[in-house]
Design a protein around this motif. Structure first.
Motif, PDB file in Angstrom:
ATOM      1  N   CYS A  50       7.390 -17.586   5.034  1.00 30.12           N
ATOM      2  CA  CYS A  50       8.748 -17.051   5.091  1.00 30.12           C
ATOM      3  C   CYS A  50       9.729 -18.024   4.446  1.00 30.12           C
ATOM      4  CB  CYS A  50       9.176 -16.786   6.533  1.00 30.12           C
ATOM      5  SG  CYS A  50       8.118 -15.621   7.418  1.00 30.12           S
TER       6      CYS A  50
ATOM      7  N   TYR B 177      19.470 -22.406   1.481  1.00 34.85           N
ATOM      8  CA  TYR B 177      18.012 -22.277   1.528  1.00 34.85           C
ATOM      9  C   TYR B 177      17.393 -23.657   1.739  1.00 34.85           C
ATOM     10  CZ  TYR B 177      18.742 -17.604  -0.414  1.00 34.85           C
ATOM     11  OH  TYR B 177      19.144 -16.314  -0.622  1.00 34.85           O
TER      12      TYR B 177
ATOM     13  N   LEU C 181      17.944 -19.066  10.083  1.00 35.86           N
ATOM     14  CA  LEU C 181      17.525 -17.747   9.642  1.00 35.86           C
ATOM     15  C   LEU C 181      16.172 -17.829   8.954  1.00 35.86           C
ATOM     16  CD1 LEU C 181      20.881 -16.537   8.032  1.00 35.86           C
ATOM     17  CD2 LEU C 181      20.004 -15.907  10.279  1.00 35.86           C
TER      18      LEU C 181
ATOM     19  N   CYS D 125      13.540 -15.186   6.448  1.00 37.48           N
ATOM     20  CA  CYS D 125      13.362 -13.936   5.724  1.00 37.48           C
ATOM     21  C   CYS D 125      11.899 -13.817   5.345  1.00 37.48           C
ATOM     22  CB  CYS D 125      14.252 -13.904   4.486  1.00 37.48           C
ATOM     23  SG  CYS D 125      14.110 -12.395   3.519  1.00 37.48           S
TER      24      CYS D 125
ATOM     25  N   CYS E 115      15.842 -12.937  -0.470  1.00 40.54           N
ATOM     26  CA  CYS E 115      14.883 -13.977  -0.111  1.00 40.54           C
ATOM     27  C   CYS E 115      14.642 -14.854  -1.332  1.00 40.54           C
ATOM     28  CB  CYS E 115      13.560 -13.360   0.348  1.00 40.54           C
ATOM     29  SG  CYS E 115      13.626 -12.633   1.996  1.00 40.54           S
TER      30      CYS E 115
ATOM     31  N   TRP F 274      16.738 -10.324   7.136  1.00 41.22           N
ATOM     32  CA  TRP F 274      16.728 -11.683   7.680  1.00 41.22           C
ATOM     33  C   TRP F 274      16.680 -11.601   9.198  1.00 41.22           C
ATOM     34  CZ3 TRP F 274      16.854 -16.353   4.947  1.00 41.22           C
ATOM     35  CH2 TRP F 274      17.064 -16.231   3.572  1.00 41.22           C
TER      36      TRP F 274
END
Length: 251
Positions: free
Chosen positions: A65, A119, A160, A162, A182, A192
């Protein structure tokens, strides 16, 4: 009879609800195994916000993920979109800014909050650990009456994940409304999920230098004198060393 019936009913409900309560507490304890650490590096107006996430038990469901941190930056700081674009071209960081148009010259009292989806990259030294860094800059504040520093509070971010190819535990991860793709998996938005976490520190504090109101007159006078002096030196140098060819007009 009525009292005994109520007592037996209460005992039955207690025995029925106790396992569910213990199960809920166990799930909550397991889901709160996520730890978030944020740290401000460097000094002055230009800083680096370092975020670290340790998923722990919850990370067992997050294999394959994308993990990100959603943080809201107050009006006292901002992210330079041009600097961020340069870093993203070098694959040094990846983030989504909301809004993506930012006035980097606006002072703190004319700016608005900024939402950042950062990210995160896996940490090879730690299983289930992720980290990312984001350059942030302090905005100019109004002059203060009795303090030479303004405090900007950065709250702990939201974790989070995704997963476009796999699922997550429904007990620990809940759907979150995020309009962002993503990273590296799809160009469109996908679902998400967010999870509860335990911040090492509830917030980080950025200390931004500010001026004092009682120094306003002095600053104005010194600025004016320096401007006049520099302009005079430039004009004198131009007259002494400059070459100004004569231009004649011919009919």
């Amino acid at each position: 009879m009525a009292g005994g019936w109520r007592q037996r009913s209460g005992s039955t409900l207690l025995r029925a609800g106790l396992p569910a309560l213990l199960c809920a507490l166990h799930v909550q304890a397991a889901c709160q195994d996520v730890t978030v650490t944020q740290e401000l590096l460097k000094e002055g107006f230009h800083r680096d916000l370092l975020l670290k996430v340790e998923l722990g038990v919850v990370g067992k469901d997050a294999g394959g993920c994308t993990v990100a941190a959603r943080t809201r930056l107050p009006s006292g700081v901002y992210v330079d979109p041009y600097e961020l674009a340069s870093l993203q071209q070098q694959n040094l960081t990846k983030a989504v800014l909301i809004p993506d148009v930012i006035d980097v010259e606006a002072p703190e009292y004319l700016a608005t909050d900024l939402l950042v989806l950062l990210y995160m990259e896996p940490d090879p030294r730690c299983s289930g650990c992720f980290s990312a860094a984001l350059p942030v800059h302090g905005r100019y504040h109004r002059p203060a009456d009795d303090s030479e520093e303004a405090l900007v509070v950065l709250k702990s971010p939201e974790v989070l994940a995704c997963c476009c190819d796999s699922g997550l535990s429904a007990e620990c991860w809940k759907p979150a409304e995020v309009e962002a793709p993503c990273s590296g998996k799809t160009s469109g938005a996908c679902q998400w999920y967010s999870t509860r976490h335990k911040p090492v520190y509830e917030a980080s504090i950025l200390q931004v230098p500010v001026g004092l109101r009682q120094h306003s007159s002095l600053v104005c006078v010194v600025t004016l004198l320096v401007t006049v002096l520099c302009s005079s030196l430039i004009l004198a140098a131009a007259c002494k060393y400059g070459h100004f060819p004569l231009v004649t007009c011919s009919e």
